[in-house]
Scaffold this motif. Structure first.
Motif, short mmCIF file in Angstrom:
data_model
loop_
_atom_site.label_atom_id
_atom_site.label_comp_id
_atom_site.label_asym_id
_atom_site.label_seq_id
_atom_site.Cartn_x
_atom_site.Cartn_y
_atom_site.Cartn_z
N SER A 78 0.83 -1.11 0.03
CA SER A 78 0.05 -0.06 0.14
C SER A 78 0.87 1.42 0.12
N PHE A 79 0.49 2.50 -0.58
CA PHE A 79 0.92 3.52 -0.83
C PHE A 79 0.40 4.74 -0.37
N ASP A 80 1.11 5.73 0.05
CA ASP A 80 0.60 6.93 0.83
C ASP A 80 -0.66 7.63 -0.08
N ASN A 81 -0.46 7.48 -1.32
CA ASN A 81 -1.36 8.02 -2.19
C ASN A 81 -2.72 7.15 -2.34
N GLY A 82 -2.84 6.05 -1.67
CA GLY A 82 -3.96 5.29 -1.60
C GLY A 82 -3.96 4.12 -2.54
N GLU A 83 -2.99 4.01 -3.34
CA GLU A 83 -2.90 2.79 -4.29
C GLU A 83 -2.41 1.72 -3.74
N VAL A 84 -2.94 0.61 -4.38
CA VAL A 84 -2.24 -0.74 -3.58
C VAL A 84 -1.84 -1.41 -4.89
N LEU A 85 -0.75 -2.38 -4.71
CA LEU A 85 0.15 -3.15 -5.64
C LEU A 85 -0.15 -4.67 -5.41
N LEU A 86 -0.73 -5.32 -6.06
CA LEU A 86 -1.00 -6.66 -5.87
C LEU A 86 -0.21 -7.39 -6.85
N ARG A 87 0.55 -8.41 -6.26
CA ARG A 87 1.20 -9.36 -7.16
C ARG A 87 0.59 -10.79 -7.04
N GLU A 88 0.13 -11.19 -8.21
CA GLU A 88 -0.90 -12.28 -8.78
C GLU A 88 -0.06 -13.17 -9.65
N PRO A 89 -0.40 -14.33 -9.54
CA PRO A 89 0.05 -15.49 -10.47
C PRO A 89 -0.53 -15.12 -11.87
N ILE A 90 0.33 -15.35 -13.01
CA ILE A 90 -0.30 -14.99 -14.41
C ILE A 90 -0.97 -16.18 -15.22
N GLY A 91 -0.60 -17.58 -14.58
CA GLY A 91 -1.65 -18.47 -15.30
C GLY A 91 -0.63 -19.73 -15.60
N VAL A 92 -0.96 -20.31 -16.86
CA VAL A 92 -0.21 -21.29 -17.18
C VAL A 92 1.19 -20.71 -17.98
N CYS A 93 2.30 -21.31 -17.49
CA CYS A 93 3.77 -21.01 -18.06
C CYS A 93 4.08 -22.10 -18.79
#
Length: 240
Positions: free
Chosen positions: A126-141
């Motif tokens: 979470s960042f001070d400007n209210g933005e949230v970074l989510l790290r998620e799996p992309i799918g099938v590699c």
């Protein structure tokens, strides 16, 4: 090796859809190690379908569950270390010191590195400007490895894919498939069905299909510049 003639799909060793094969030879003395099955589009479709289905469940695993999986993979690999080194020595004709230290040991070293990276990973910020970074799996590699470092590249590609919660379809080089298949045999007890799938074959019949397949979300390729360019062009069609 019994499973040279089979593919690993959805947690089982299955007969290929294709009937094509090629010999696997020890380059030192041209001893025939067996006949490897060469897959086709139907084989890739079956493996991708298994990976897609498994992703629905595996992508929901917690960071702790994925860490435990990687640690089980490491423990099983280390326990069978010499088998892996000997398989690679036979298929590459490599000195056993190289097979142990630059291949099997390096693969475990990469695994250690990705375990450490996953332990440090923050899945959201979470960042001070209210933005949230989510790290998620992309799918099938879709993972395509080269003949000269089959075990090292397995560790370098498969470990981070699983660490991030992705599922995998891997194509080892048809010239050196035995060490990859032996490693997958060893890892069976640790892997949930469908999370890791193996299809052997050559570039035109399997690699090309993987790079074009709409069910594969990411490609990792190690090989020649010419083929790498073709893979990039193919991946552009579905924005992999």
């Amino acid at each position: 090796m019994d499973n040279l003639s089979k593919f690993y799909v959805n947690g089982e060793w299955v007969a290929p859809c294709s009937s094509d094969t090629m010999p696997v030879l020890n380059p030192v003395n041209v001893e025939k190690l067996g006949e490897v099955a060469l897959g086709n589009e139907a084989d890739v479709d079956r493996a991708v379908a298994a990976a897609v289905a498994a992703f629905d469940h595996f992508s929901g695993w917690t960071k702790g569950e994925r860490l435990a999986l990687l640690q089980r993979i490491r423990a099983v690999s280390e326990a069978r270390f010499e088998e892996l080194a000997q398989a690679m020595r036979m298929e590459m004709g490599a000195p056993i010191t190289m097979a142990r230290e630059a291949q099997a040991d390096a693969a475990i070293g990469h695994l250690d590195g990705f375990i450490a990276a996953l332990e440090r990973l923050e899945e959201s910020e979470s960042f001070d400007n209210g933005e949230v970074l989510l790290r998620e799996p992309i799918g099938v590699c879709g993972l395509i490895t080269a003949w000269n470092f089959p075990l090292l590249l397995f560790g370098l590609k498969v470990a981070p894919a699983l660490a991030a919660g992705n599922t995998v379809v891997i194509k080892p080089s048809e010239v050196t498939p035995t060490s990859t298949l032996r490693l997958v045999e060893i890892l069976q007890e640790a892997l949930p069905p469908g999370v890791l799938n193996v299809v052997n074959g050559d570039g035109p019949s399997v690699g090309e299909v993987m790079s074009l397949h709409p069910g594969i979300d990411k490609i990792s390729f190690t090989g020649s510049t010419a083929i790498g360019k073709r893979v990039q062009i193919n991946c552009a069609a579905s924005v992999k």
